[in-house]
Design a protein around this motif. Structure first.
Motif, PDB file in Angstrom:
ATOM      1  N   ARG B  10       0.848  -1.193   0.000  1.00 57.08           N
ATOM      2  CA  ARG B  10       0.000   0.000   0.000  1.00 57.08           C
ATOM      3  C   ARG B  10       0.879   1.237   0.000  1.00 57.08           C
ATOM      4  NH1 ARG B  10      -5.355  -0.343   1.305  1.00 57.08           N
ATOM      5  NH2 ARG B  10      -5.345   1.475  -0.075  1.00 57.08           N
ATOM      6  N   TYR B  11       0.523   2.196  -0.838  1.00 61.52           N
ATOM      7  CA  TYR B  11       1.214   3.481  -0.830  1.00 61.52           C
ATOM      8  C   TYR B  11       0.223   4.560  -1.245  1.00 61.52           C
ATOM      9  CZ  TYR B  11       4.375   7.263  -2.096  1.00 61.52           C
ATOM     10  OH  TYR B  11       4.986   8.493  -2.197  1.00 61.52           O
ATOM     11  N   ARG B  12      -0.120   5.419  -0.296  1.00 62.83           N
ATOM     12  CA  ARG B  12      -1.022   6.537  -0.589  1.00 62.83           C
ATOM     13  C   ARG B  12      -0.246   7.809  -0.307  1.00 62.83           C
ATOM     14  NH1 ARG B  12      -4.669   2.988   3.096  1.00 62.83           N
ATOM     15  NH2 ARG B  12      -2.505   2.571   3.621  1.00 62.83           N
ATOM     16  N   PRO B  13       0.316   8.409  -1.373  1.00 60.90           N
ATOM     17  CA  PRO B  13       1.277   9.514  -1.168  1.00 60.90           C
ATOM     18  C   PRO B  13       0.691  10.691  -0.394  1.00 60.90           C
ATOM     19  CG  PRO B  13       0.654   9.327  -3.501  1.00 60.90           C
ATOM     20  CD  PRO B  13       0.102   8.123  -2.806  1.00 60.90           C
ATOM     21  N   GLU B  18       5.960   6.669   3.543  1.00 64.58           N
ATOM     22  CA  GLU B  18       6.583   5.405   3.146  1.00 64.58           C
ATOM     23  C   GLU B  18       5.512   4.361   2.848  1.00 64.58           C
ATOM     24  OE1 GLU B  18       9.861   4.614   2.818  1.00 64.58           O
ATOM     25  OE2 GLU B  18      10.268   6.759   3.095  1.00 64.58           O
ATOM     26  N   PRO B  19       5.810   3.458   1.895  1.00 66.10           N
ATOM     27  CA  PRO B  19       4.856   2.375   1.623  1.00 66.10           C
ATOM     28  C   PRO B  19       4.735   1.427   2.824  1.00 66.10           C
ATOM     29  CG  PRO B  19       6.553   2.521  -0.086  1.00 66.10           C
ATOM     30  CD  PRO B  19       6.993   3.400   1.037  1.00 66.10           C
ATOM     31  N   THR B  20       3.583   0.779   2.929  1.00 66.15           N
ATOM     32  CA  THR B  20       3.373  -0.218   3.989  1.00 66.15           C
ATOM     33  C   THR B  20       2.763  -1.465   3.337  1.00 66.15           C
ATOM     34  OG1 THR B  20       1.204   0.723   4.380  1.00 66.15           O
ATOM     35  CG2 THR B  20       2.970   1.445   5.841  1.00 66.15           C
ATOM     36  N   PHE B  21       2.632  -2.515   4.129  1.00 66.00           N
ATOM     37  CA  PHE B  21       1.920  -3.697   3.649  1.00 66.00           C
ATOM     38  C   PHE B  21       0.652  -3.875   4.463  1.00 66.00           C
ATOM     39  CE2 PHE B  21       5.970  -4.601   1.724  1.00 66.00           C
ATOM     40  CZ  PHE B  21       5.625  -5.240   0.547  1.00 66.00           C
ATOM     41  N   THR B  48     -10.498   1.361  -0.956  1.00 68.14           N
ATOM     42  CA  THR B  48      -9.433   2.339  -1.235  1.00 68.14           C
ATOM     43  C   THR B  48      -8.266   1.734  -2.009  1.00 68.14           C
ATOM     44  OG1 THR B  48      -8.163   1.917   0.782  1.00 68.14           O
ATOM     45  CG2 THR B  48      -9.979   3.522   0.932  1.00 68.14           C
ATOM     46  N   LEU B  49      -8.256   0.411  -2.186  1.00 69.34           N
ATOM     47  CA  LEU B  49      -7.124  -0.234  -2.869  1.00 69.34           C
ATOM     48  C   LEU B  49      -7.121   0.120  -4.365  1.00 69.34           C
ATOM     49  CD1 LEU B  49      -4.761  -2.280  -2.630  1.00 69.34           C
ATOM     50  CD2 LEU B  49      -6.397  -4.069  -3.224  1.00 69.34           C
ATOM     51  N   SER B  50      -5.941   0.553  -4.865  1.00 70.17           N
ATOM     52  CA  SER B  50      -5.835   0.932  -6.286  1.00 70.17           C
ATOM     53  C   SER B  50      -4.946  -0.035  -7.053  1.00 70.17           C
ATOM     54  CB  SER B  50      -5.247   2.342  -6.415  1.00 70.17           C
ATOM     55  OG  SER B  50      -6.083   3.273  -5.781  1.00 70.17           O
ATOM     56  N   ASP B 100      -0.442   2.617  -4.450  1.00 66.02           N
ATOM     57  CA  ASP B 100      -0.660   1.185  -4.228  1.00 66.02           C
ATOM     58  C   ASP B 100       0.062   0.326  -5.289  1.00 66.02           C
ATOM     59  OD1 ASP B 100      -2.092   1.874  -2.019  1.00 66.02           O
ATOM     60  OD2 ASP B 100      -4.057   1.628  -2.957  1.00 66.02           O
ATOM     61  N   LEU B 101      -0.717  -0.363  -6.160  1.00 65.21           N
ATOM     62  CA  LEU B 101      -0.103  -1.263  -7.137  1.00 65.21           C
ATOM     63  C   LEU B 101      -0.004  -0.624  -8.524  1.00 65.21           C
ATOM     64  CD1 LEU B 101      -2.109  -4.396  -5.953  1.00 65.21           C
ATOM     65  CD2 LEU B 101       0.290  -3.919  -5.474  1.00 65.21           C
ATOM     66  N   VAL B 102      -0.251   0.682  -8.591  1.00 66.42           N
ATOM     67  CA  VAL B 102      -0.260   1.385  -9.882  1.00 66.42           C
ATOM     68  C   VAL B 102       1.098   2.032 -10.127  1.00 66.42           C
ATOM     69  CG1 VAL B 102      -1.369   3.186 -11.245  1.00 66.42           C
ATOM     70  CG2 VAL B 102      -2.716   1.843  -9.613  1.00 66.42           C
TER      71      VAL B 102
END
Lengths: 118, 246
Positions: B10-13, B18-21, B48-50, B100-102
């Motif tokens: 997961r990463y929501r700038p 920092e990214p998390t899991f 919210t997952l992208s 996220d995964l984008v």
């Protein structure tokens, strides 16, 4: 071509490729003969005198020099990329290339000298 | 029903530096791919997952992700093959992450355009009523490379691209070869200007991970080796022959 290209990379790659093909064909056969077949007595080994006679033929000398030289270039090219990319030393690329190809050229020169003095 | 854990990057700038899991428990169904599990998460657990996806059948090339460390199409990677889990899902490597995964694919799109992956042909002498026919063997020359779906798994797998993003990369070279080898095409020389740069085919050190990663059997590594031979041939000609002979 629309413009001149001065990069040495195509020529180095051709030497690398030629060396790879040649060693892949010749070295297993040489290893089989001198490493297995002759020591185990499957085939009669040539005497030293016969090998010397063979190497006095200019074509045989050329074949040995080409095999050593191209094999060395193949190793140098692979080693250069492995060192540069593997150790992340891109900024020293020129020095790494000089050492790798320089060593290959020197060892080829040694092969030339050794074959010529026989 | 049995469950399996997805460990999702997961990463929501706008919310975190920092990214998390984040872990999600999803049903472990025989016919579910990782993409089905992500859709389940999005619809049932966490909207919210992208992530990108479109066709669900390995054609569109949108759903490339890093699944348990390997670049994969998430629509073709089944949960049962990674049971009992957990399955770690991350964005494709070697690309900047938007969310996220984008991932950011602008670099790839520019490289793709640079090799002009379309038929280049002077049509002035062509009869508009006559088809440009091709024999089966002429089609076989390029067909394998035409299977590329621009999924970028090969870029994610390529260690050279990871070290130096100036490298034009596997798919772009494979697609250049797809058109170079087409009997109707006349654009090889134009493409060679891009391919014969140091960041073109010569950037490749023949690691071969691109071919292993390709979900469509394109063999970009083989395409690059063939392109190297053509580029080397032209370089030798340019070196040895006077300009008017070439």
């Amino acid at each position: 071509m629309s413009r001149e290209r001065t990069s040495a990379e195509p020529f180095l790659w051709l030497l690398f490729s030629a060396g790879g093909v040649l060693t892949a064909l010749a070295v297993p056969m040489i290893l089989f003969l001198f490493g297995i077949a002759f020591p185990l007595g499957w085939l009669d080994p040539p005497s030293n005198a016969e090998i010397y006679t063979l190497l006095r033929n200019p074509l045989a000398r050329l074949a040995v020099i080409v095999l050593c030289g191209l094999g060395m270039m193949h190793a140098a090219h692979r080693l250069r990329h492995t060192i540069r990319d593997g150790l992340q030393l891109q900024r020293h690329g020129t020095a790494i290339a000089a050492v790798c190809y320089g060593t290959a050229a020197f060892l080829t020169a040694v092969a030339v000298v050794l074959v010529s003095v026989i | 029903m049995k469950e399996i854990t997805l460990r999702v990057f997961r990463y929501r700038p706008e919310a975190e530096a920092e990214p998390t899991f984040q872990e999600y428990a999803v049903p472990l169904r025989d016919d579910w791919a990782v993409l089905d599990a992500l859709n389940y998460v999005k619809e049932e657990i966490d909207p919210t997952l992208s992530y990108r996806w479109s066709c669900r059948m390995g054609i569109c090339g949108s759903c490339g992700m890093t699944v348990n460390g390997d670049p994969k199409l998430s629509c073709g990677t089944f949960l049962v093959d990674h049971a009992p889990g957990p399955i770690t899902v991350e964005p494709l490597r070697n690309f900047p992450v938007i969310r996220d995964l984008v991932i950011e694919m602008t670099d790839f799109m520019q490289k793709l355009g640079a090799v002009q992956p379309w038929i280049i042909r002077d049509e002035s002498d062509d009869d508009p009523d006559t088809e440009l026919l091709q024999t089966p063997s002429e089609m076989d020359d390029y067909k394998r490379y035409s299977m590329c779906i621009n999924c970028m798994l090969c870029y994610s797998a390529c260690p050279v691209y990871g070290l130096d993003s100036k490298f034009i990369g596997p798919a772009a070279i494979a697609l250049a070869q797809r058109y170079n080898l087409d009997s109707r095409d006349e654009g090889q020389e134009e493409r060679l200007d891009v391919l014969s740069e140091d960041e073109g085919v010569w950037g490749c050190t023949f690691v071969g991970e691109c071919t292993r990663a390709c979900p469509k059997g394109v063999d970009p590594a083989g395409a690059i080796q063939r392109a190297k031979l053509i580029a080397a041939n032209e370089a030798v000609k340019a070196f040895l022959l006077p300009r008017w002979v070439r």
